[in-house]
Write a protein that holds these residues in place. Structure first.
Motif, PDB file in Angstrom:
ATOM      1  N   GLU A 242      42.910  40.697  31.862  1.00  0.00           N
ATOM      2  CA  GLU A 242      43.013  41.604  32.779  1.00  0.00           C
ATOM      3  C   GLU A 242      41.470  41.579  33.389  1.00  0.00           C
ATOM      4  O   GLU A 242      40.524  41.445  32.547  1.00  0.00           O
ATOM      5  N   VAL A 245      38.443  43.483  39.749  1.00  0.00           N
ATOM      6  CA  VAL A 245      38.162  42.891  41.145  1.00  0.00           C
ATOM      7  C   VAL A 245      36.901  43.212  41.637  1.00  0.00           C
ATOM      8  O   VAL A 245      36.863  44.685  42.067  1.00  0.00           O
ATOM      9  N   VAL A 248      36.613  40.479  47.550  1.00  0.00           N
ATOM     10  CA  VAL A 248      37.319  39.230  48.014  1.00  0.00           C
ATOM     11  C   VAL A 248      36.582  38.931  49.330  1.00  0.00           C
ATOM     12  O   VAL A 248      36.554  39.729  50.272  1.00  0.00           O
ATOM     13  N   ALA A 253      38.322  35.502  45.505  1.00  0.00           N
ATOM     14  CA  ALA A 253      37.979  36.863  44.901  1.00  0.00           C
ATOM     15  C   ALA A 253      37.056  36.629  43.780  1.00  0.00           C
ATOM     16  O   ALA A 253      37.197  35.651  42.819  1.00  0.00           O
ATOM     17  N   VAL A 255      35.985  38.250  40.326  1.00  0.00           N
ATOM     18  CA  VAL A 255      36.654  39.213  39.188  1.00  0.00           C
ATOM     19  C   VAL A 255      35.661  39.060  37.982  1.00  0.00           C
ATOM     20  O   VAL A 255      35.083  38.177  37.770  1.00  0.00           O
ATOM     21  N   ASP A 267      42.125  33.368  46.406  1.00  0.00           N
ATOM     22  CA  ASP A 267      42.950  34.684  46.947  1.00  0.00           C
ATOM     23  C   ASP A 267      44.220  34.309  47.387  1.00  0.00           C
ATOM     24  O   ASP A 267      44.381  33.678  48.234  1.00  0.00           O
ATOM     25  N   TYR A 271      44.894  40.396  45.391  1.00  0.00           N
ATOM     26  CA  TYR A 271      43.515  41.094  44.787  1.00  0.00           C
ATOM     27  C   TYR A 271      43.125  42.349  45.682  1.00  0.00           C
ATOM     28  O   TYR A 271      43.355  42.282  47.100  1.00  0.00           O
ATOM     29  N   THR A 272      42.975  43.311  44.874  1.00  0.00           N
ATOM     30  CA  THR A 272      42.507  44.522  45.828  1.00  0.00           C
ATOM     31  C   THR A 272      41.125  45.120  45.567  1.00  0.00           C
ATOM     32  O   THR A 272      40.981  45.227  43.891  1.00  0.00           O
ATOM     33  N   LYS A 276      42.372  46.612  39.629  1.00  0.00           N
ATOM     34  CA  LYS A 276      42.608  45.733  38.559  1.00  0.00           C
ATOM     35  C   LYS A 276      43.671  44.872  38.791  1.00  0.00           C
ATOM     36  O   LYS A 276      44.298  45.038  39.699  1.00  0.00           O
ATOM     37  N   ALA A 277      43.475  43.455  37.960  1.00  0.00           N
ATOM     38  CA  ALA A 277      44.421  42.479  38.220  1.00  0.00           C
ATOM     39  C   ALA A 277      44.438  41.636  36.866  1.00  0.00           C
ATOM     40  O   ALA A 277      43.946  41.518  36.037  1.00  0.00           O
ATOM     41  N   ILE A 279      44.876  37.694  35.470  1.00  0.00           N
ATOM     42  CA  ILE A 279      44.770  36.196  35.620  1.00  0.00           C
ATOM     43  C   ILE A 279      44.903  35.525  34.732  1.00  0.00           C
ATOM     44  O   ILE A 279      45.189  35.754  33.291  1.00  0.00           O
ATOM     45  N   ARG A 350      46.930  34.406  39.753  1.00  0.00           N
ATOM     46  CA  ARG A 350      47.147  35.653  39.805  1.00  0.00           C
ATOM     47  C   ARG A 350      48.364  36.250  39.342  1.00  0.00           C
ATOM     48  O   ARG A 350      49.328  35.599  39.807  1.00  0.00           O
TER      49      ARG A 350
END
Lengths: 359, 611
Positions: A242, A245, A248, A253, A255, A267, A271-272, A276-277, A279, A350
């Protein structure tokens, strides 16, 4: 439409636990579709629902365009190859293959010829008089196949048919089954928990988790673009973390992992900034050398020798990565050695935390 | 497979142990087979090879008929239990019932319930629903006690049966019925077959339940064999058992061949042979002439010969069913249920009293018994039936001493059984009334003494005697004497007379102090369905020629005066069969002594269990 299977909003629960939850799936005529997933994911239940061994709580199943809800297994235009073959021990090989023909009232005079044709199809000509307990595992597997395909079903269902075979034999059978399917042009619905098997054989794969289909696609799509954490994990994308981010821009992105490592990912619009994201990076897309966009000094922690390749556990700061390397390029590294790892931003996938709800 | 064999070879101790287990299992059977070909009457001693017992068997309609009955009952209950048991096992296997554990327990209860309990409850049930005891009740009872075994055996096979085979069959187009016949049944066939064999075996040798629920025409082989205990088990039984053994072994062999998946042809010969053996009794010995009218006789074994029965059948155009019992008590219990249809019984003297007191007997119509005058008056008007209102003497006998005169000289007193010179060579009847009674007689008292002090004194004497006694036996005491395991034996004259015919060193004596006498009489139960025919039968047995024939063929003493001149000298002058008149005066009948019986039984047990 002959050979098409349409699963429409099927749910099946056992004692309050949902084995299959609201699954919809279309199998095209002549397609080799694999249901892939760990044990308990509902893949076998879905197969048994198609075969008619289980009745759905909700939803409909259409085979060749016909609703089969009211049909018992013996009246459905499908045949099954069972996990443990389910050959009749009191009948000879020929007797097993003839069973379905007898039940379908094929004229007696035609049966021996069709049995022999079935045996030739699985490359066991002349085996008719053998007893089942005289066969090896691979031979049983082929007889089970022959028994099902001599009936010329519209759809053939295969329930982990190779689970009991050793690795070498499994590889051979994979090729053979695939060839058979291409020759016969029958729709195959194939259940397995083995991702390699699924990738090798299938036209399309439905990855199942907790009674749902998480992702449906061709082997290439699944391999290159797994959509969810679960699918990525199941398809051996070993480095899944996890991240936060940070920015971008320019199609990339930036991270940061929990261990503090900062990396760039291509990207995909998911991604915001500030969010969180998840990968993932495939071990084989990480090189033990510099040069790619994401490049870090690392220390070798462990080595897992796999014959054709080697998996290295390497430490980057607080993070641990798995790096896979072809055996030929493994050059006398040992634990504690310093190294450099690198991978391009395109290698960073992602992943959704949960599957998107069905459309 | 190969592994287990290697293990066995590497541990010779285990192999030896296995061999011993097999020996233990099969030695008795082997002995039985070998002695069915023994020329001698005794099972203890080999006297040359013969087929004589098999030949005699062919001419023994009673044993053949018992064998037929057993086979019919066993086959019927096997077929019924196999179908019911398999169906029940499948139901249990396929469906989860509510209260499954309770259902499981209920299925196995009949296996653990004592047979005697099941037997008595079946008798009550049959009486309650008004089903007359007979052949059909035996089949029902056998089904009732065997079906659980079939269920359990088939279920254990089903537990190991791969259910996916049934799914595979359905998948290949077989409907539920075809799936059952073509896949499930072949898969569980060994279990079904094992269950069937078990049920067959249980049925063939059941005695307890059968003896309770059997009625007219339902004497099975075990009842026949038990009933012969009183009059001597003949080696024909070894022959019957050997034939049964051969037939079932052949069936098992055939089943094994089929199980091996060989072509059915290899099993044909054993099956044909087996069915030939089992079917033979249905063709041999002929079935008795059938008439519309029947007479149902319930009697001791070896008490009436088939020729005599045939004569009666022919004269009256009727069919006679002869069923057998082994003790007075078994007969009394059966008659007391009031649910059997016998016309003639043959109780000993004291059971006549007991039947009379329970109002279970029909008063005889003496005008229908013109030949009653042939009976020696000494046997009429006894205390057990004053005026012979209910009973007509049929056979009589005595309880005395037989001995080897070359070894012990001449014996004339009960004192010989307390003579220390014959230590370890004495046999006493295992019967409280006879053993305690003989002690009383020796001391000048009556067989029917009930005085407690005197009974305790008798116990003391018997305990003192015990160190001299080789064995207590009331079943085949004559064989023990014949084999010379003992030199002196207390016993009943009829059995002794049989062995004395072949062994002239043996002799039989009524001691000078006196001895016991029994009279077995024909009576008609109050519930007899054919009382007129029953009177005709009794009068028939009183005719001089018939009475002489009965006496000649069965070798028991007849009370019929008119028959005596018609008897061969060898029988008429045999003092073991017909003691001289002065001796007859010293005989005493054993009476029903009511509650004192309990004390007799207790004291006798104390004697037998004392150190």
């Amino acid at each position: 439409m002959r050979g098409a299977v349409s699963v429409q909003g099927i749910t099946k629960t056992f004692g309050g636990l949902a084995a299959v939850q609201d699954v919809s799936l279309d199998v095209k005529p002549g397609e080799f579709l694999t249901l892939l997933g760990p044990s308990g994911c509902g893949k076998t239940t879905l197969l048994r629902l198609i075969a008619g061994f289980e009745e759905p709580d909700r939803g409909a199943i259409l085979i060749s365009g016909r609703d089969v809800a009211a049909l018992p297994p013996n009246e459905r235009p499908v045949n099954t190859v069972f996990q443990h073959y389910a050959l009749f021990p009191h009948r000879t090989v020929a007797g097993n293959i003839a069973f379905g023909l007898e039940m379908k009232n094929v004229p007696r005079s035609e049966i021996p010829g069709r049995v022999e044709k079935g045996l030739e199809m699985v490359r066991l000509p002349g085996f008719g008089e053998r007893r089942i307990d005289q066969l090896s595992g691979g031979q049983k597997q082929r007889i089970a196949l022959a028994r099902a395909v001599v009936l010329e079903p519209e759809v053939l269902l295969l329930d982990e048919p190779m689970a009991a075979l050793d690795l070498k034999l499994r590889k051979e059978m994979q090729v053979e089954v695939k060839n058979l399917q291409e020759r016969l042009k029958i729709t195959f619905v194939f259940v397995t928990h083995d991702q390699d098997e699924a990738l090798t054989m299938s036209d399309r794969i439905a990855v199942m988790n907790q009674g749902r289909v998480e992702q449906l696609g061709t082997p290439e799509e699944l391999y290159e673009r797994p959509r969810t954490r679960f699918v990525a994990d199941f398809l051996a994308v070993k480095n899944i973390v996890e991240v936060a981010v940070e920015s971008v821009e320019g199609g990339k992105a930036r991270v940061r992992t929990g261990g503090g490592t900062v990396l760039f990912a291509k990207d995909d619009g998911g991604y915001t900034v500030g969010g969180k994201a998840w990968i993932g990076v495939r071990p084989e897309q990480i090189a033990l050398s510099g040069g790619a966009e994401n490049s870090y000094p690392a220390v070798i922690d462990d080595e897992i020798y796999l014959g054709d390749c080697t998996d290295w556990q390497v430490r980057v700061g607080q993070d641990v990565l798995t790096v896979s390397e072809q055996a030929t390029s493994a050059r006398g590294r040992k634990r504690g050695d310093a190294a450099t790892v690198s991978f391009p931003a395109e290698a960073v996938l992602r992943l959704d935390d949960k599957p998107a709800p069905p459309a | 497979m190969a592994d287990s064999r290697a293990t066995l070879r590497s541990s010779p101790g285990l192999a030896l142990f296995s061999a011993l287990v097999y020996l233990f299992l099969y030695a008795p059977i082997l002995v039985l087979v070998v002695f069915s070909f023994n020329a001698g009457r005794l099972t203890a001693e080999w006297q040359g090879f013969t087929f004589a017992w098999y030949a005699k068997l062919l001419h023994n309609p009673q044993i053949l008929s018992a064998l037929r009955n057993s086979l019919v009952v066993a086959t019927a209950s096997t077929v019924a239990c196999t179908i019911l048991g398999t169906a029940a096992a499948l139901a249990f296997h396929k469906h989860r019932f509510r209260k499954q554990a309770a259902m499981d327990a209920l299925i196995t209860v009949p296996i653990v319930v004592p047979e005697i309990v099941l037997a008595s409850s079946l008798v009550l049930l049959f009486a309650a629903i008004g089903l007359r005891l007979g052949f059909f009740t035996v089949i029902l009872a056998h089904i009732a006690f065997s079906v659980s075994y079939a269920v359990v055996v088939v279920r254990s096979r089903l537990a190991g049966f791969d259910r996916s085979l049934e799914e595979a069959a359905a998948d290949l187009g077989a409907g539920p019925w075809a799936t059952f016949w073509k896949v499930t049944l072949p898969g569980i066939a060994p279990g079904v077959l094992a269950g069937a064999l078990l049920v067959f075996a249980l049925s063939i040798d059941d005695y307890v339940i059968t003896s309770f629920v059997a009625g007219v025409g339902a004497t099975t082989l075990p009842i026949q064999i038990y009933s012969m205990v009183r009059t001597g088990i003949s080696p024909e039984i070894n022959a019957v058992s050997t034939i049964l053994l051969a037939a079932t072994s052949l069936l098992l062999f055939a089943a094994y061949r089929l199980e091996q998946g060989r072509s059915a042809r290899t099993a044909v010969i054993p099956i044909v042979l087996s069915l030939g053996l089992l079917g033979a009794p249905f063709f041999l010995g002929g079935r008795a002439a059938s008439g519309d009218k029947v007479l149902n006789v319930y009697i001791w074994s070896n008490y009436i010969s088939p020729e005599t029965v045939k004569k009666f059948e022919q004269r009256y155009g009727v069919h006679v069913n002869v069923d057998l019992y082994d003790t007075n008590e078994a007969m009394l219990a059966k008659v007391a249920t009031g649910n059997v249809a016998y016309d003639i019984l043959c109780p000993s003297n004291y059971p006549v009293e007991s039947l009379r007191h329970q109002n279970l007997l029909l008063p005889l119509d003496h005008t229908a018994l013109p030949h009653l005058t042939n009976i020696d008056p000494r046997f009429l008007d006894q205390a057990y039936d004053p005026g012979n209102r209910y009973s007509v003497p049929y056979f009589w006998g005595t309880g005395g001493i037989a001995y080897d005169k070359t070894k012990v000289g001449t014996v004339d007193s009960w004192a010989a059984l307390w003579d220390a010179r014959w230590k370890g060579r004495i046999l006493m009847l295992d019967d409280p009334r006879e053993a305690i009674g003989a002690t009383f007689k020796w001391k000048g008292l009556s067989y029917n003494t009930v005085d407690e002090a005197k009974l305790f004194e008798a116990r003391r004497l018997l305990m003192e005697q015990k160190k001299l006694v080789k064995t207590y036996n009331a079943s085949n005491f004559e064989d023990v004497l014949l084999s010379r395991d003992v030199w002196l034996a207390q016993g009943w004259n009829g059995q002794f007379a049989k062995v004395m015919a072949d062994d002239h060193e043996l002799t039989y004596v009524i001691p000078k102090e006196g001895a016991s006498m029994f009279v077995d009489s024909l009576v008609i139960p109050a519930s007899a369905p054919h009382p007129e025919l029953a009177h005709a039968f009794i009068d028939f047995t009183l005719e001089p020629e018939i009475a002489a024939e009965i006496c000649r063929t069965m070798q028991y003493s007849t009370p019929n005066r008119a028959a005596l001149p018609l008897l061969p000298a060898a029988i008429r002058d045999n003092p073991a069969i017909f003691p001289p008149d002065d001796v007859v005066g010293r005989l005493e009948l054993i009476h029903d002594i009511g509650e004192s019986t309990v004390l007799y039984d207790r004291l006798w047990t104390e004697v037998k269990t004392s150190e």
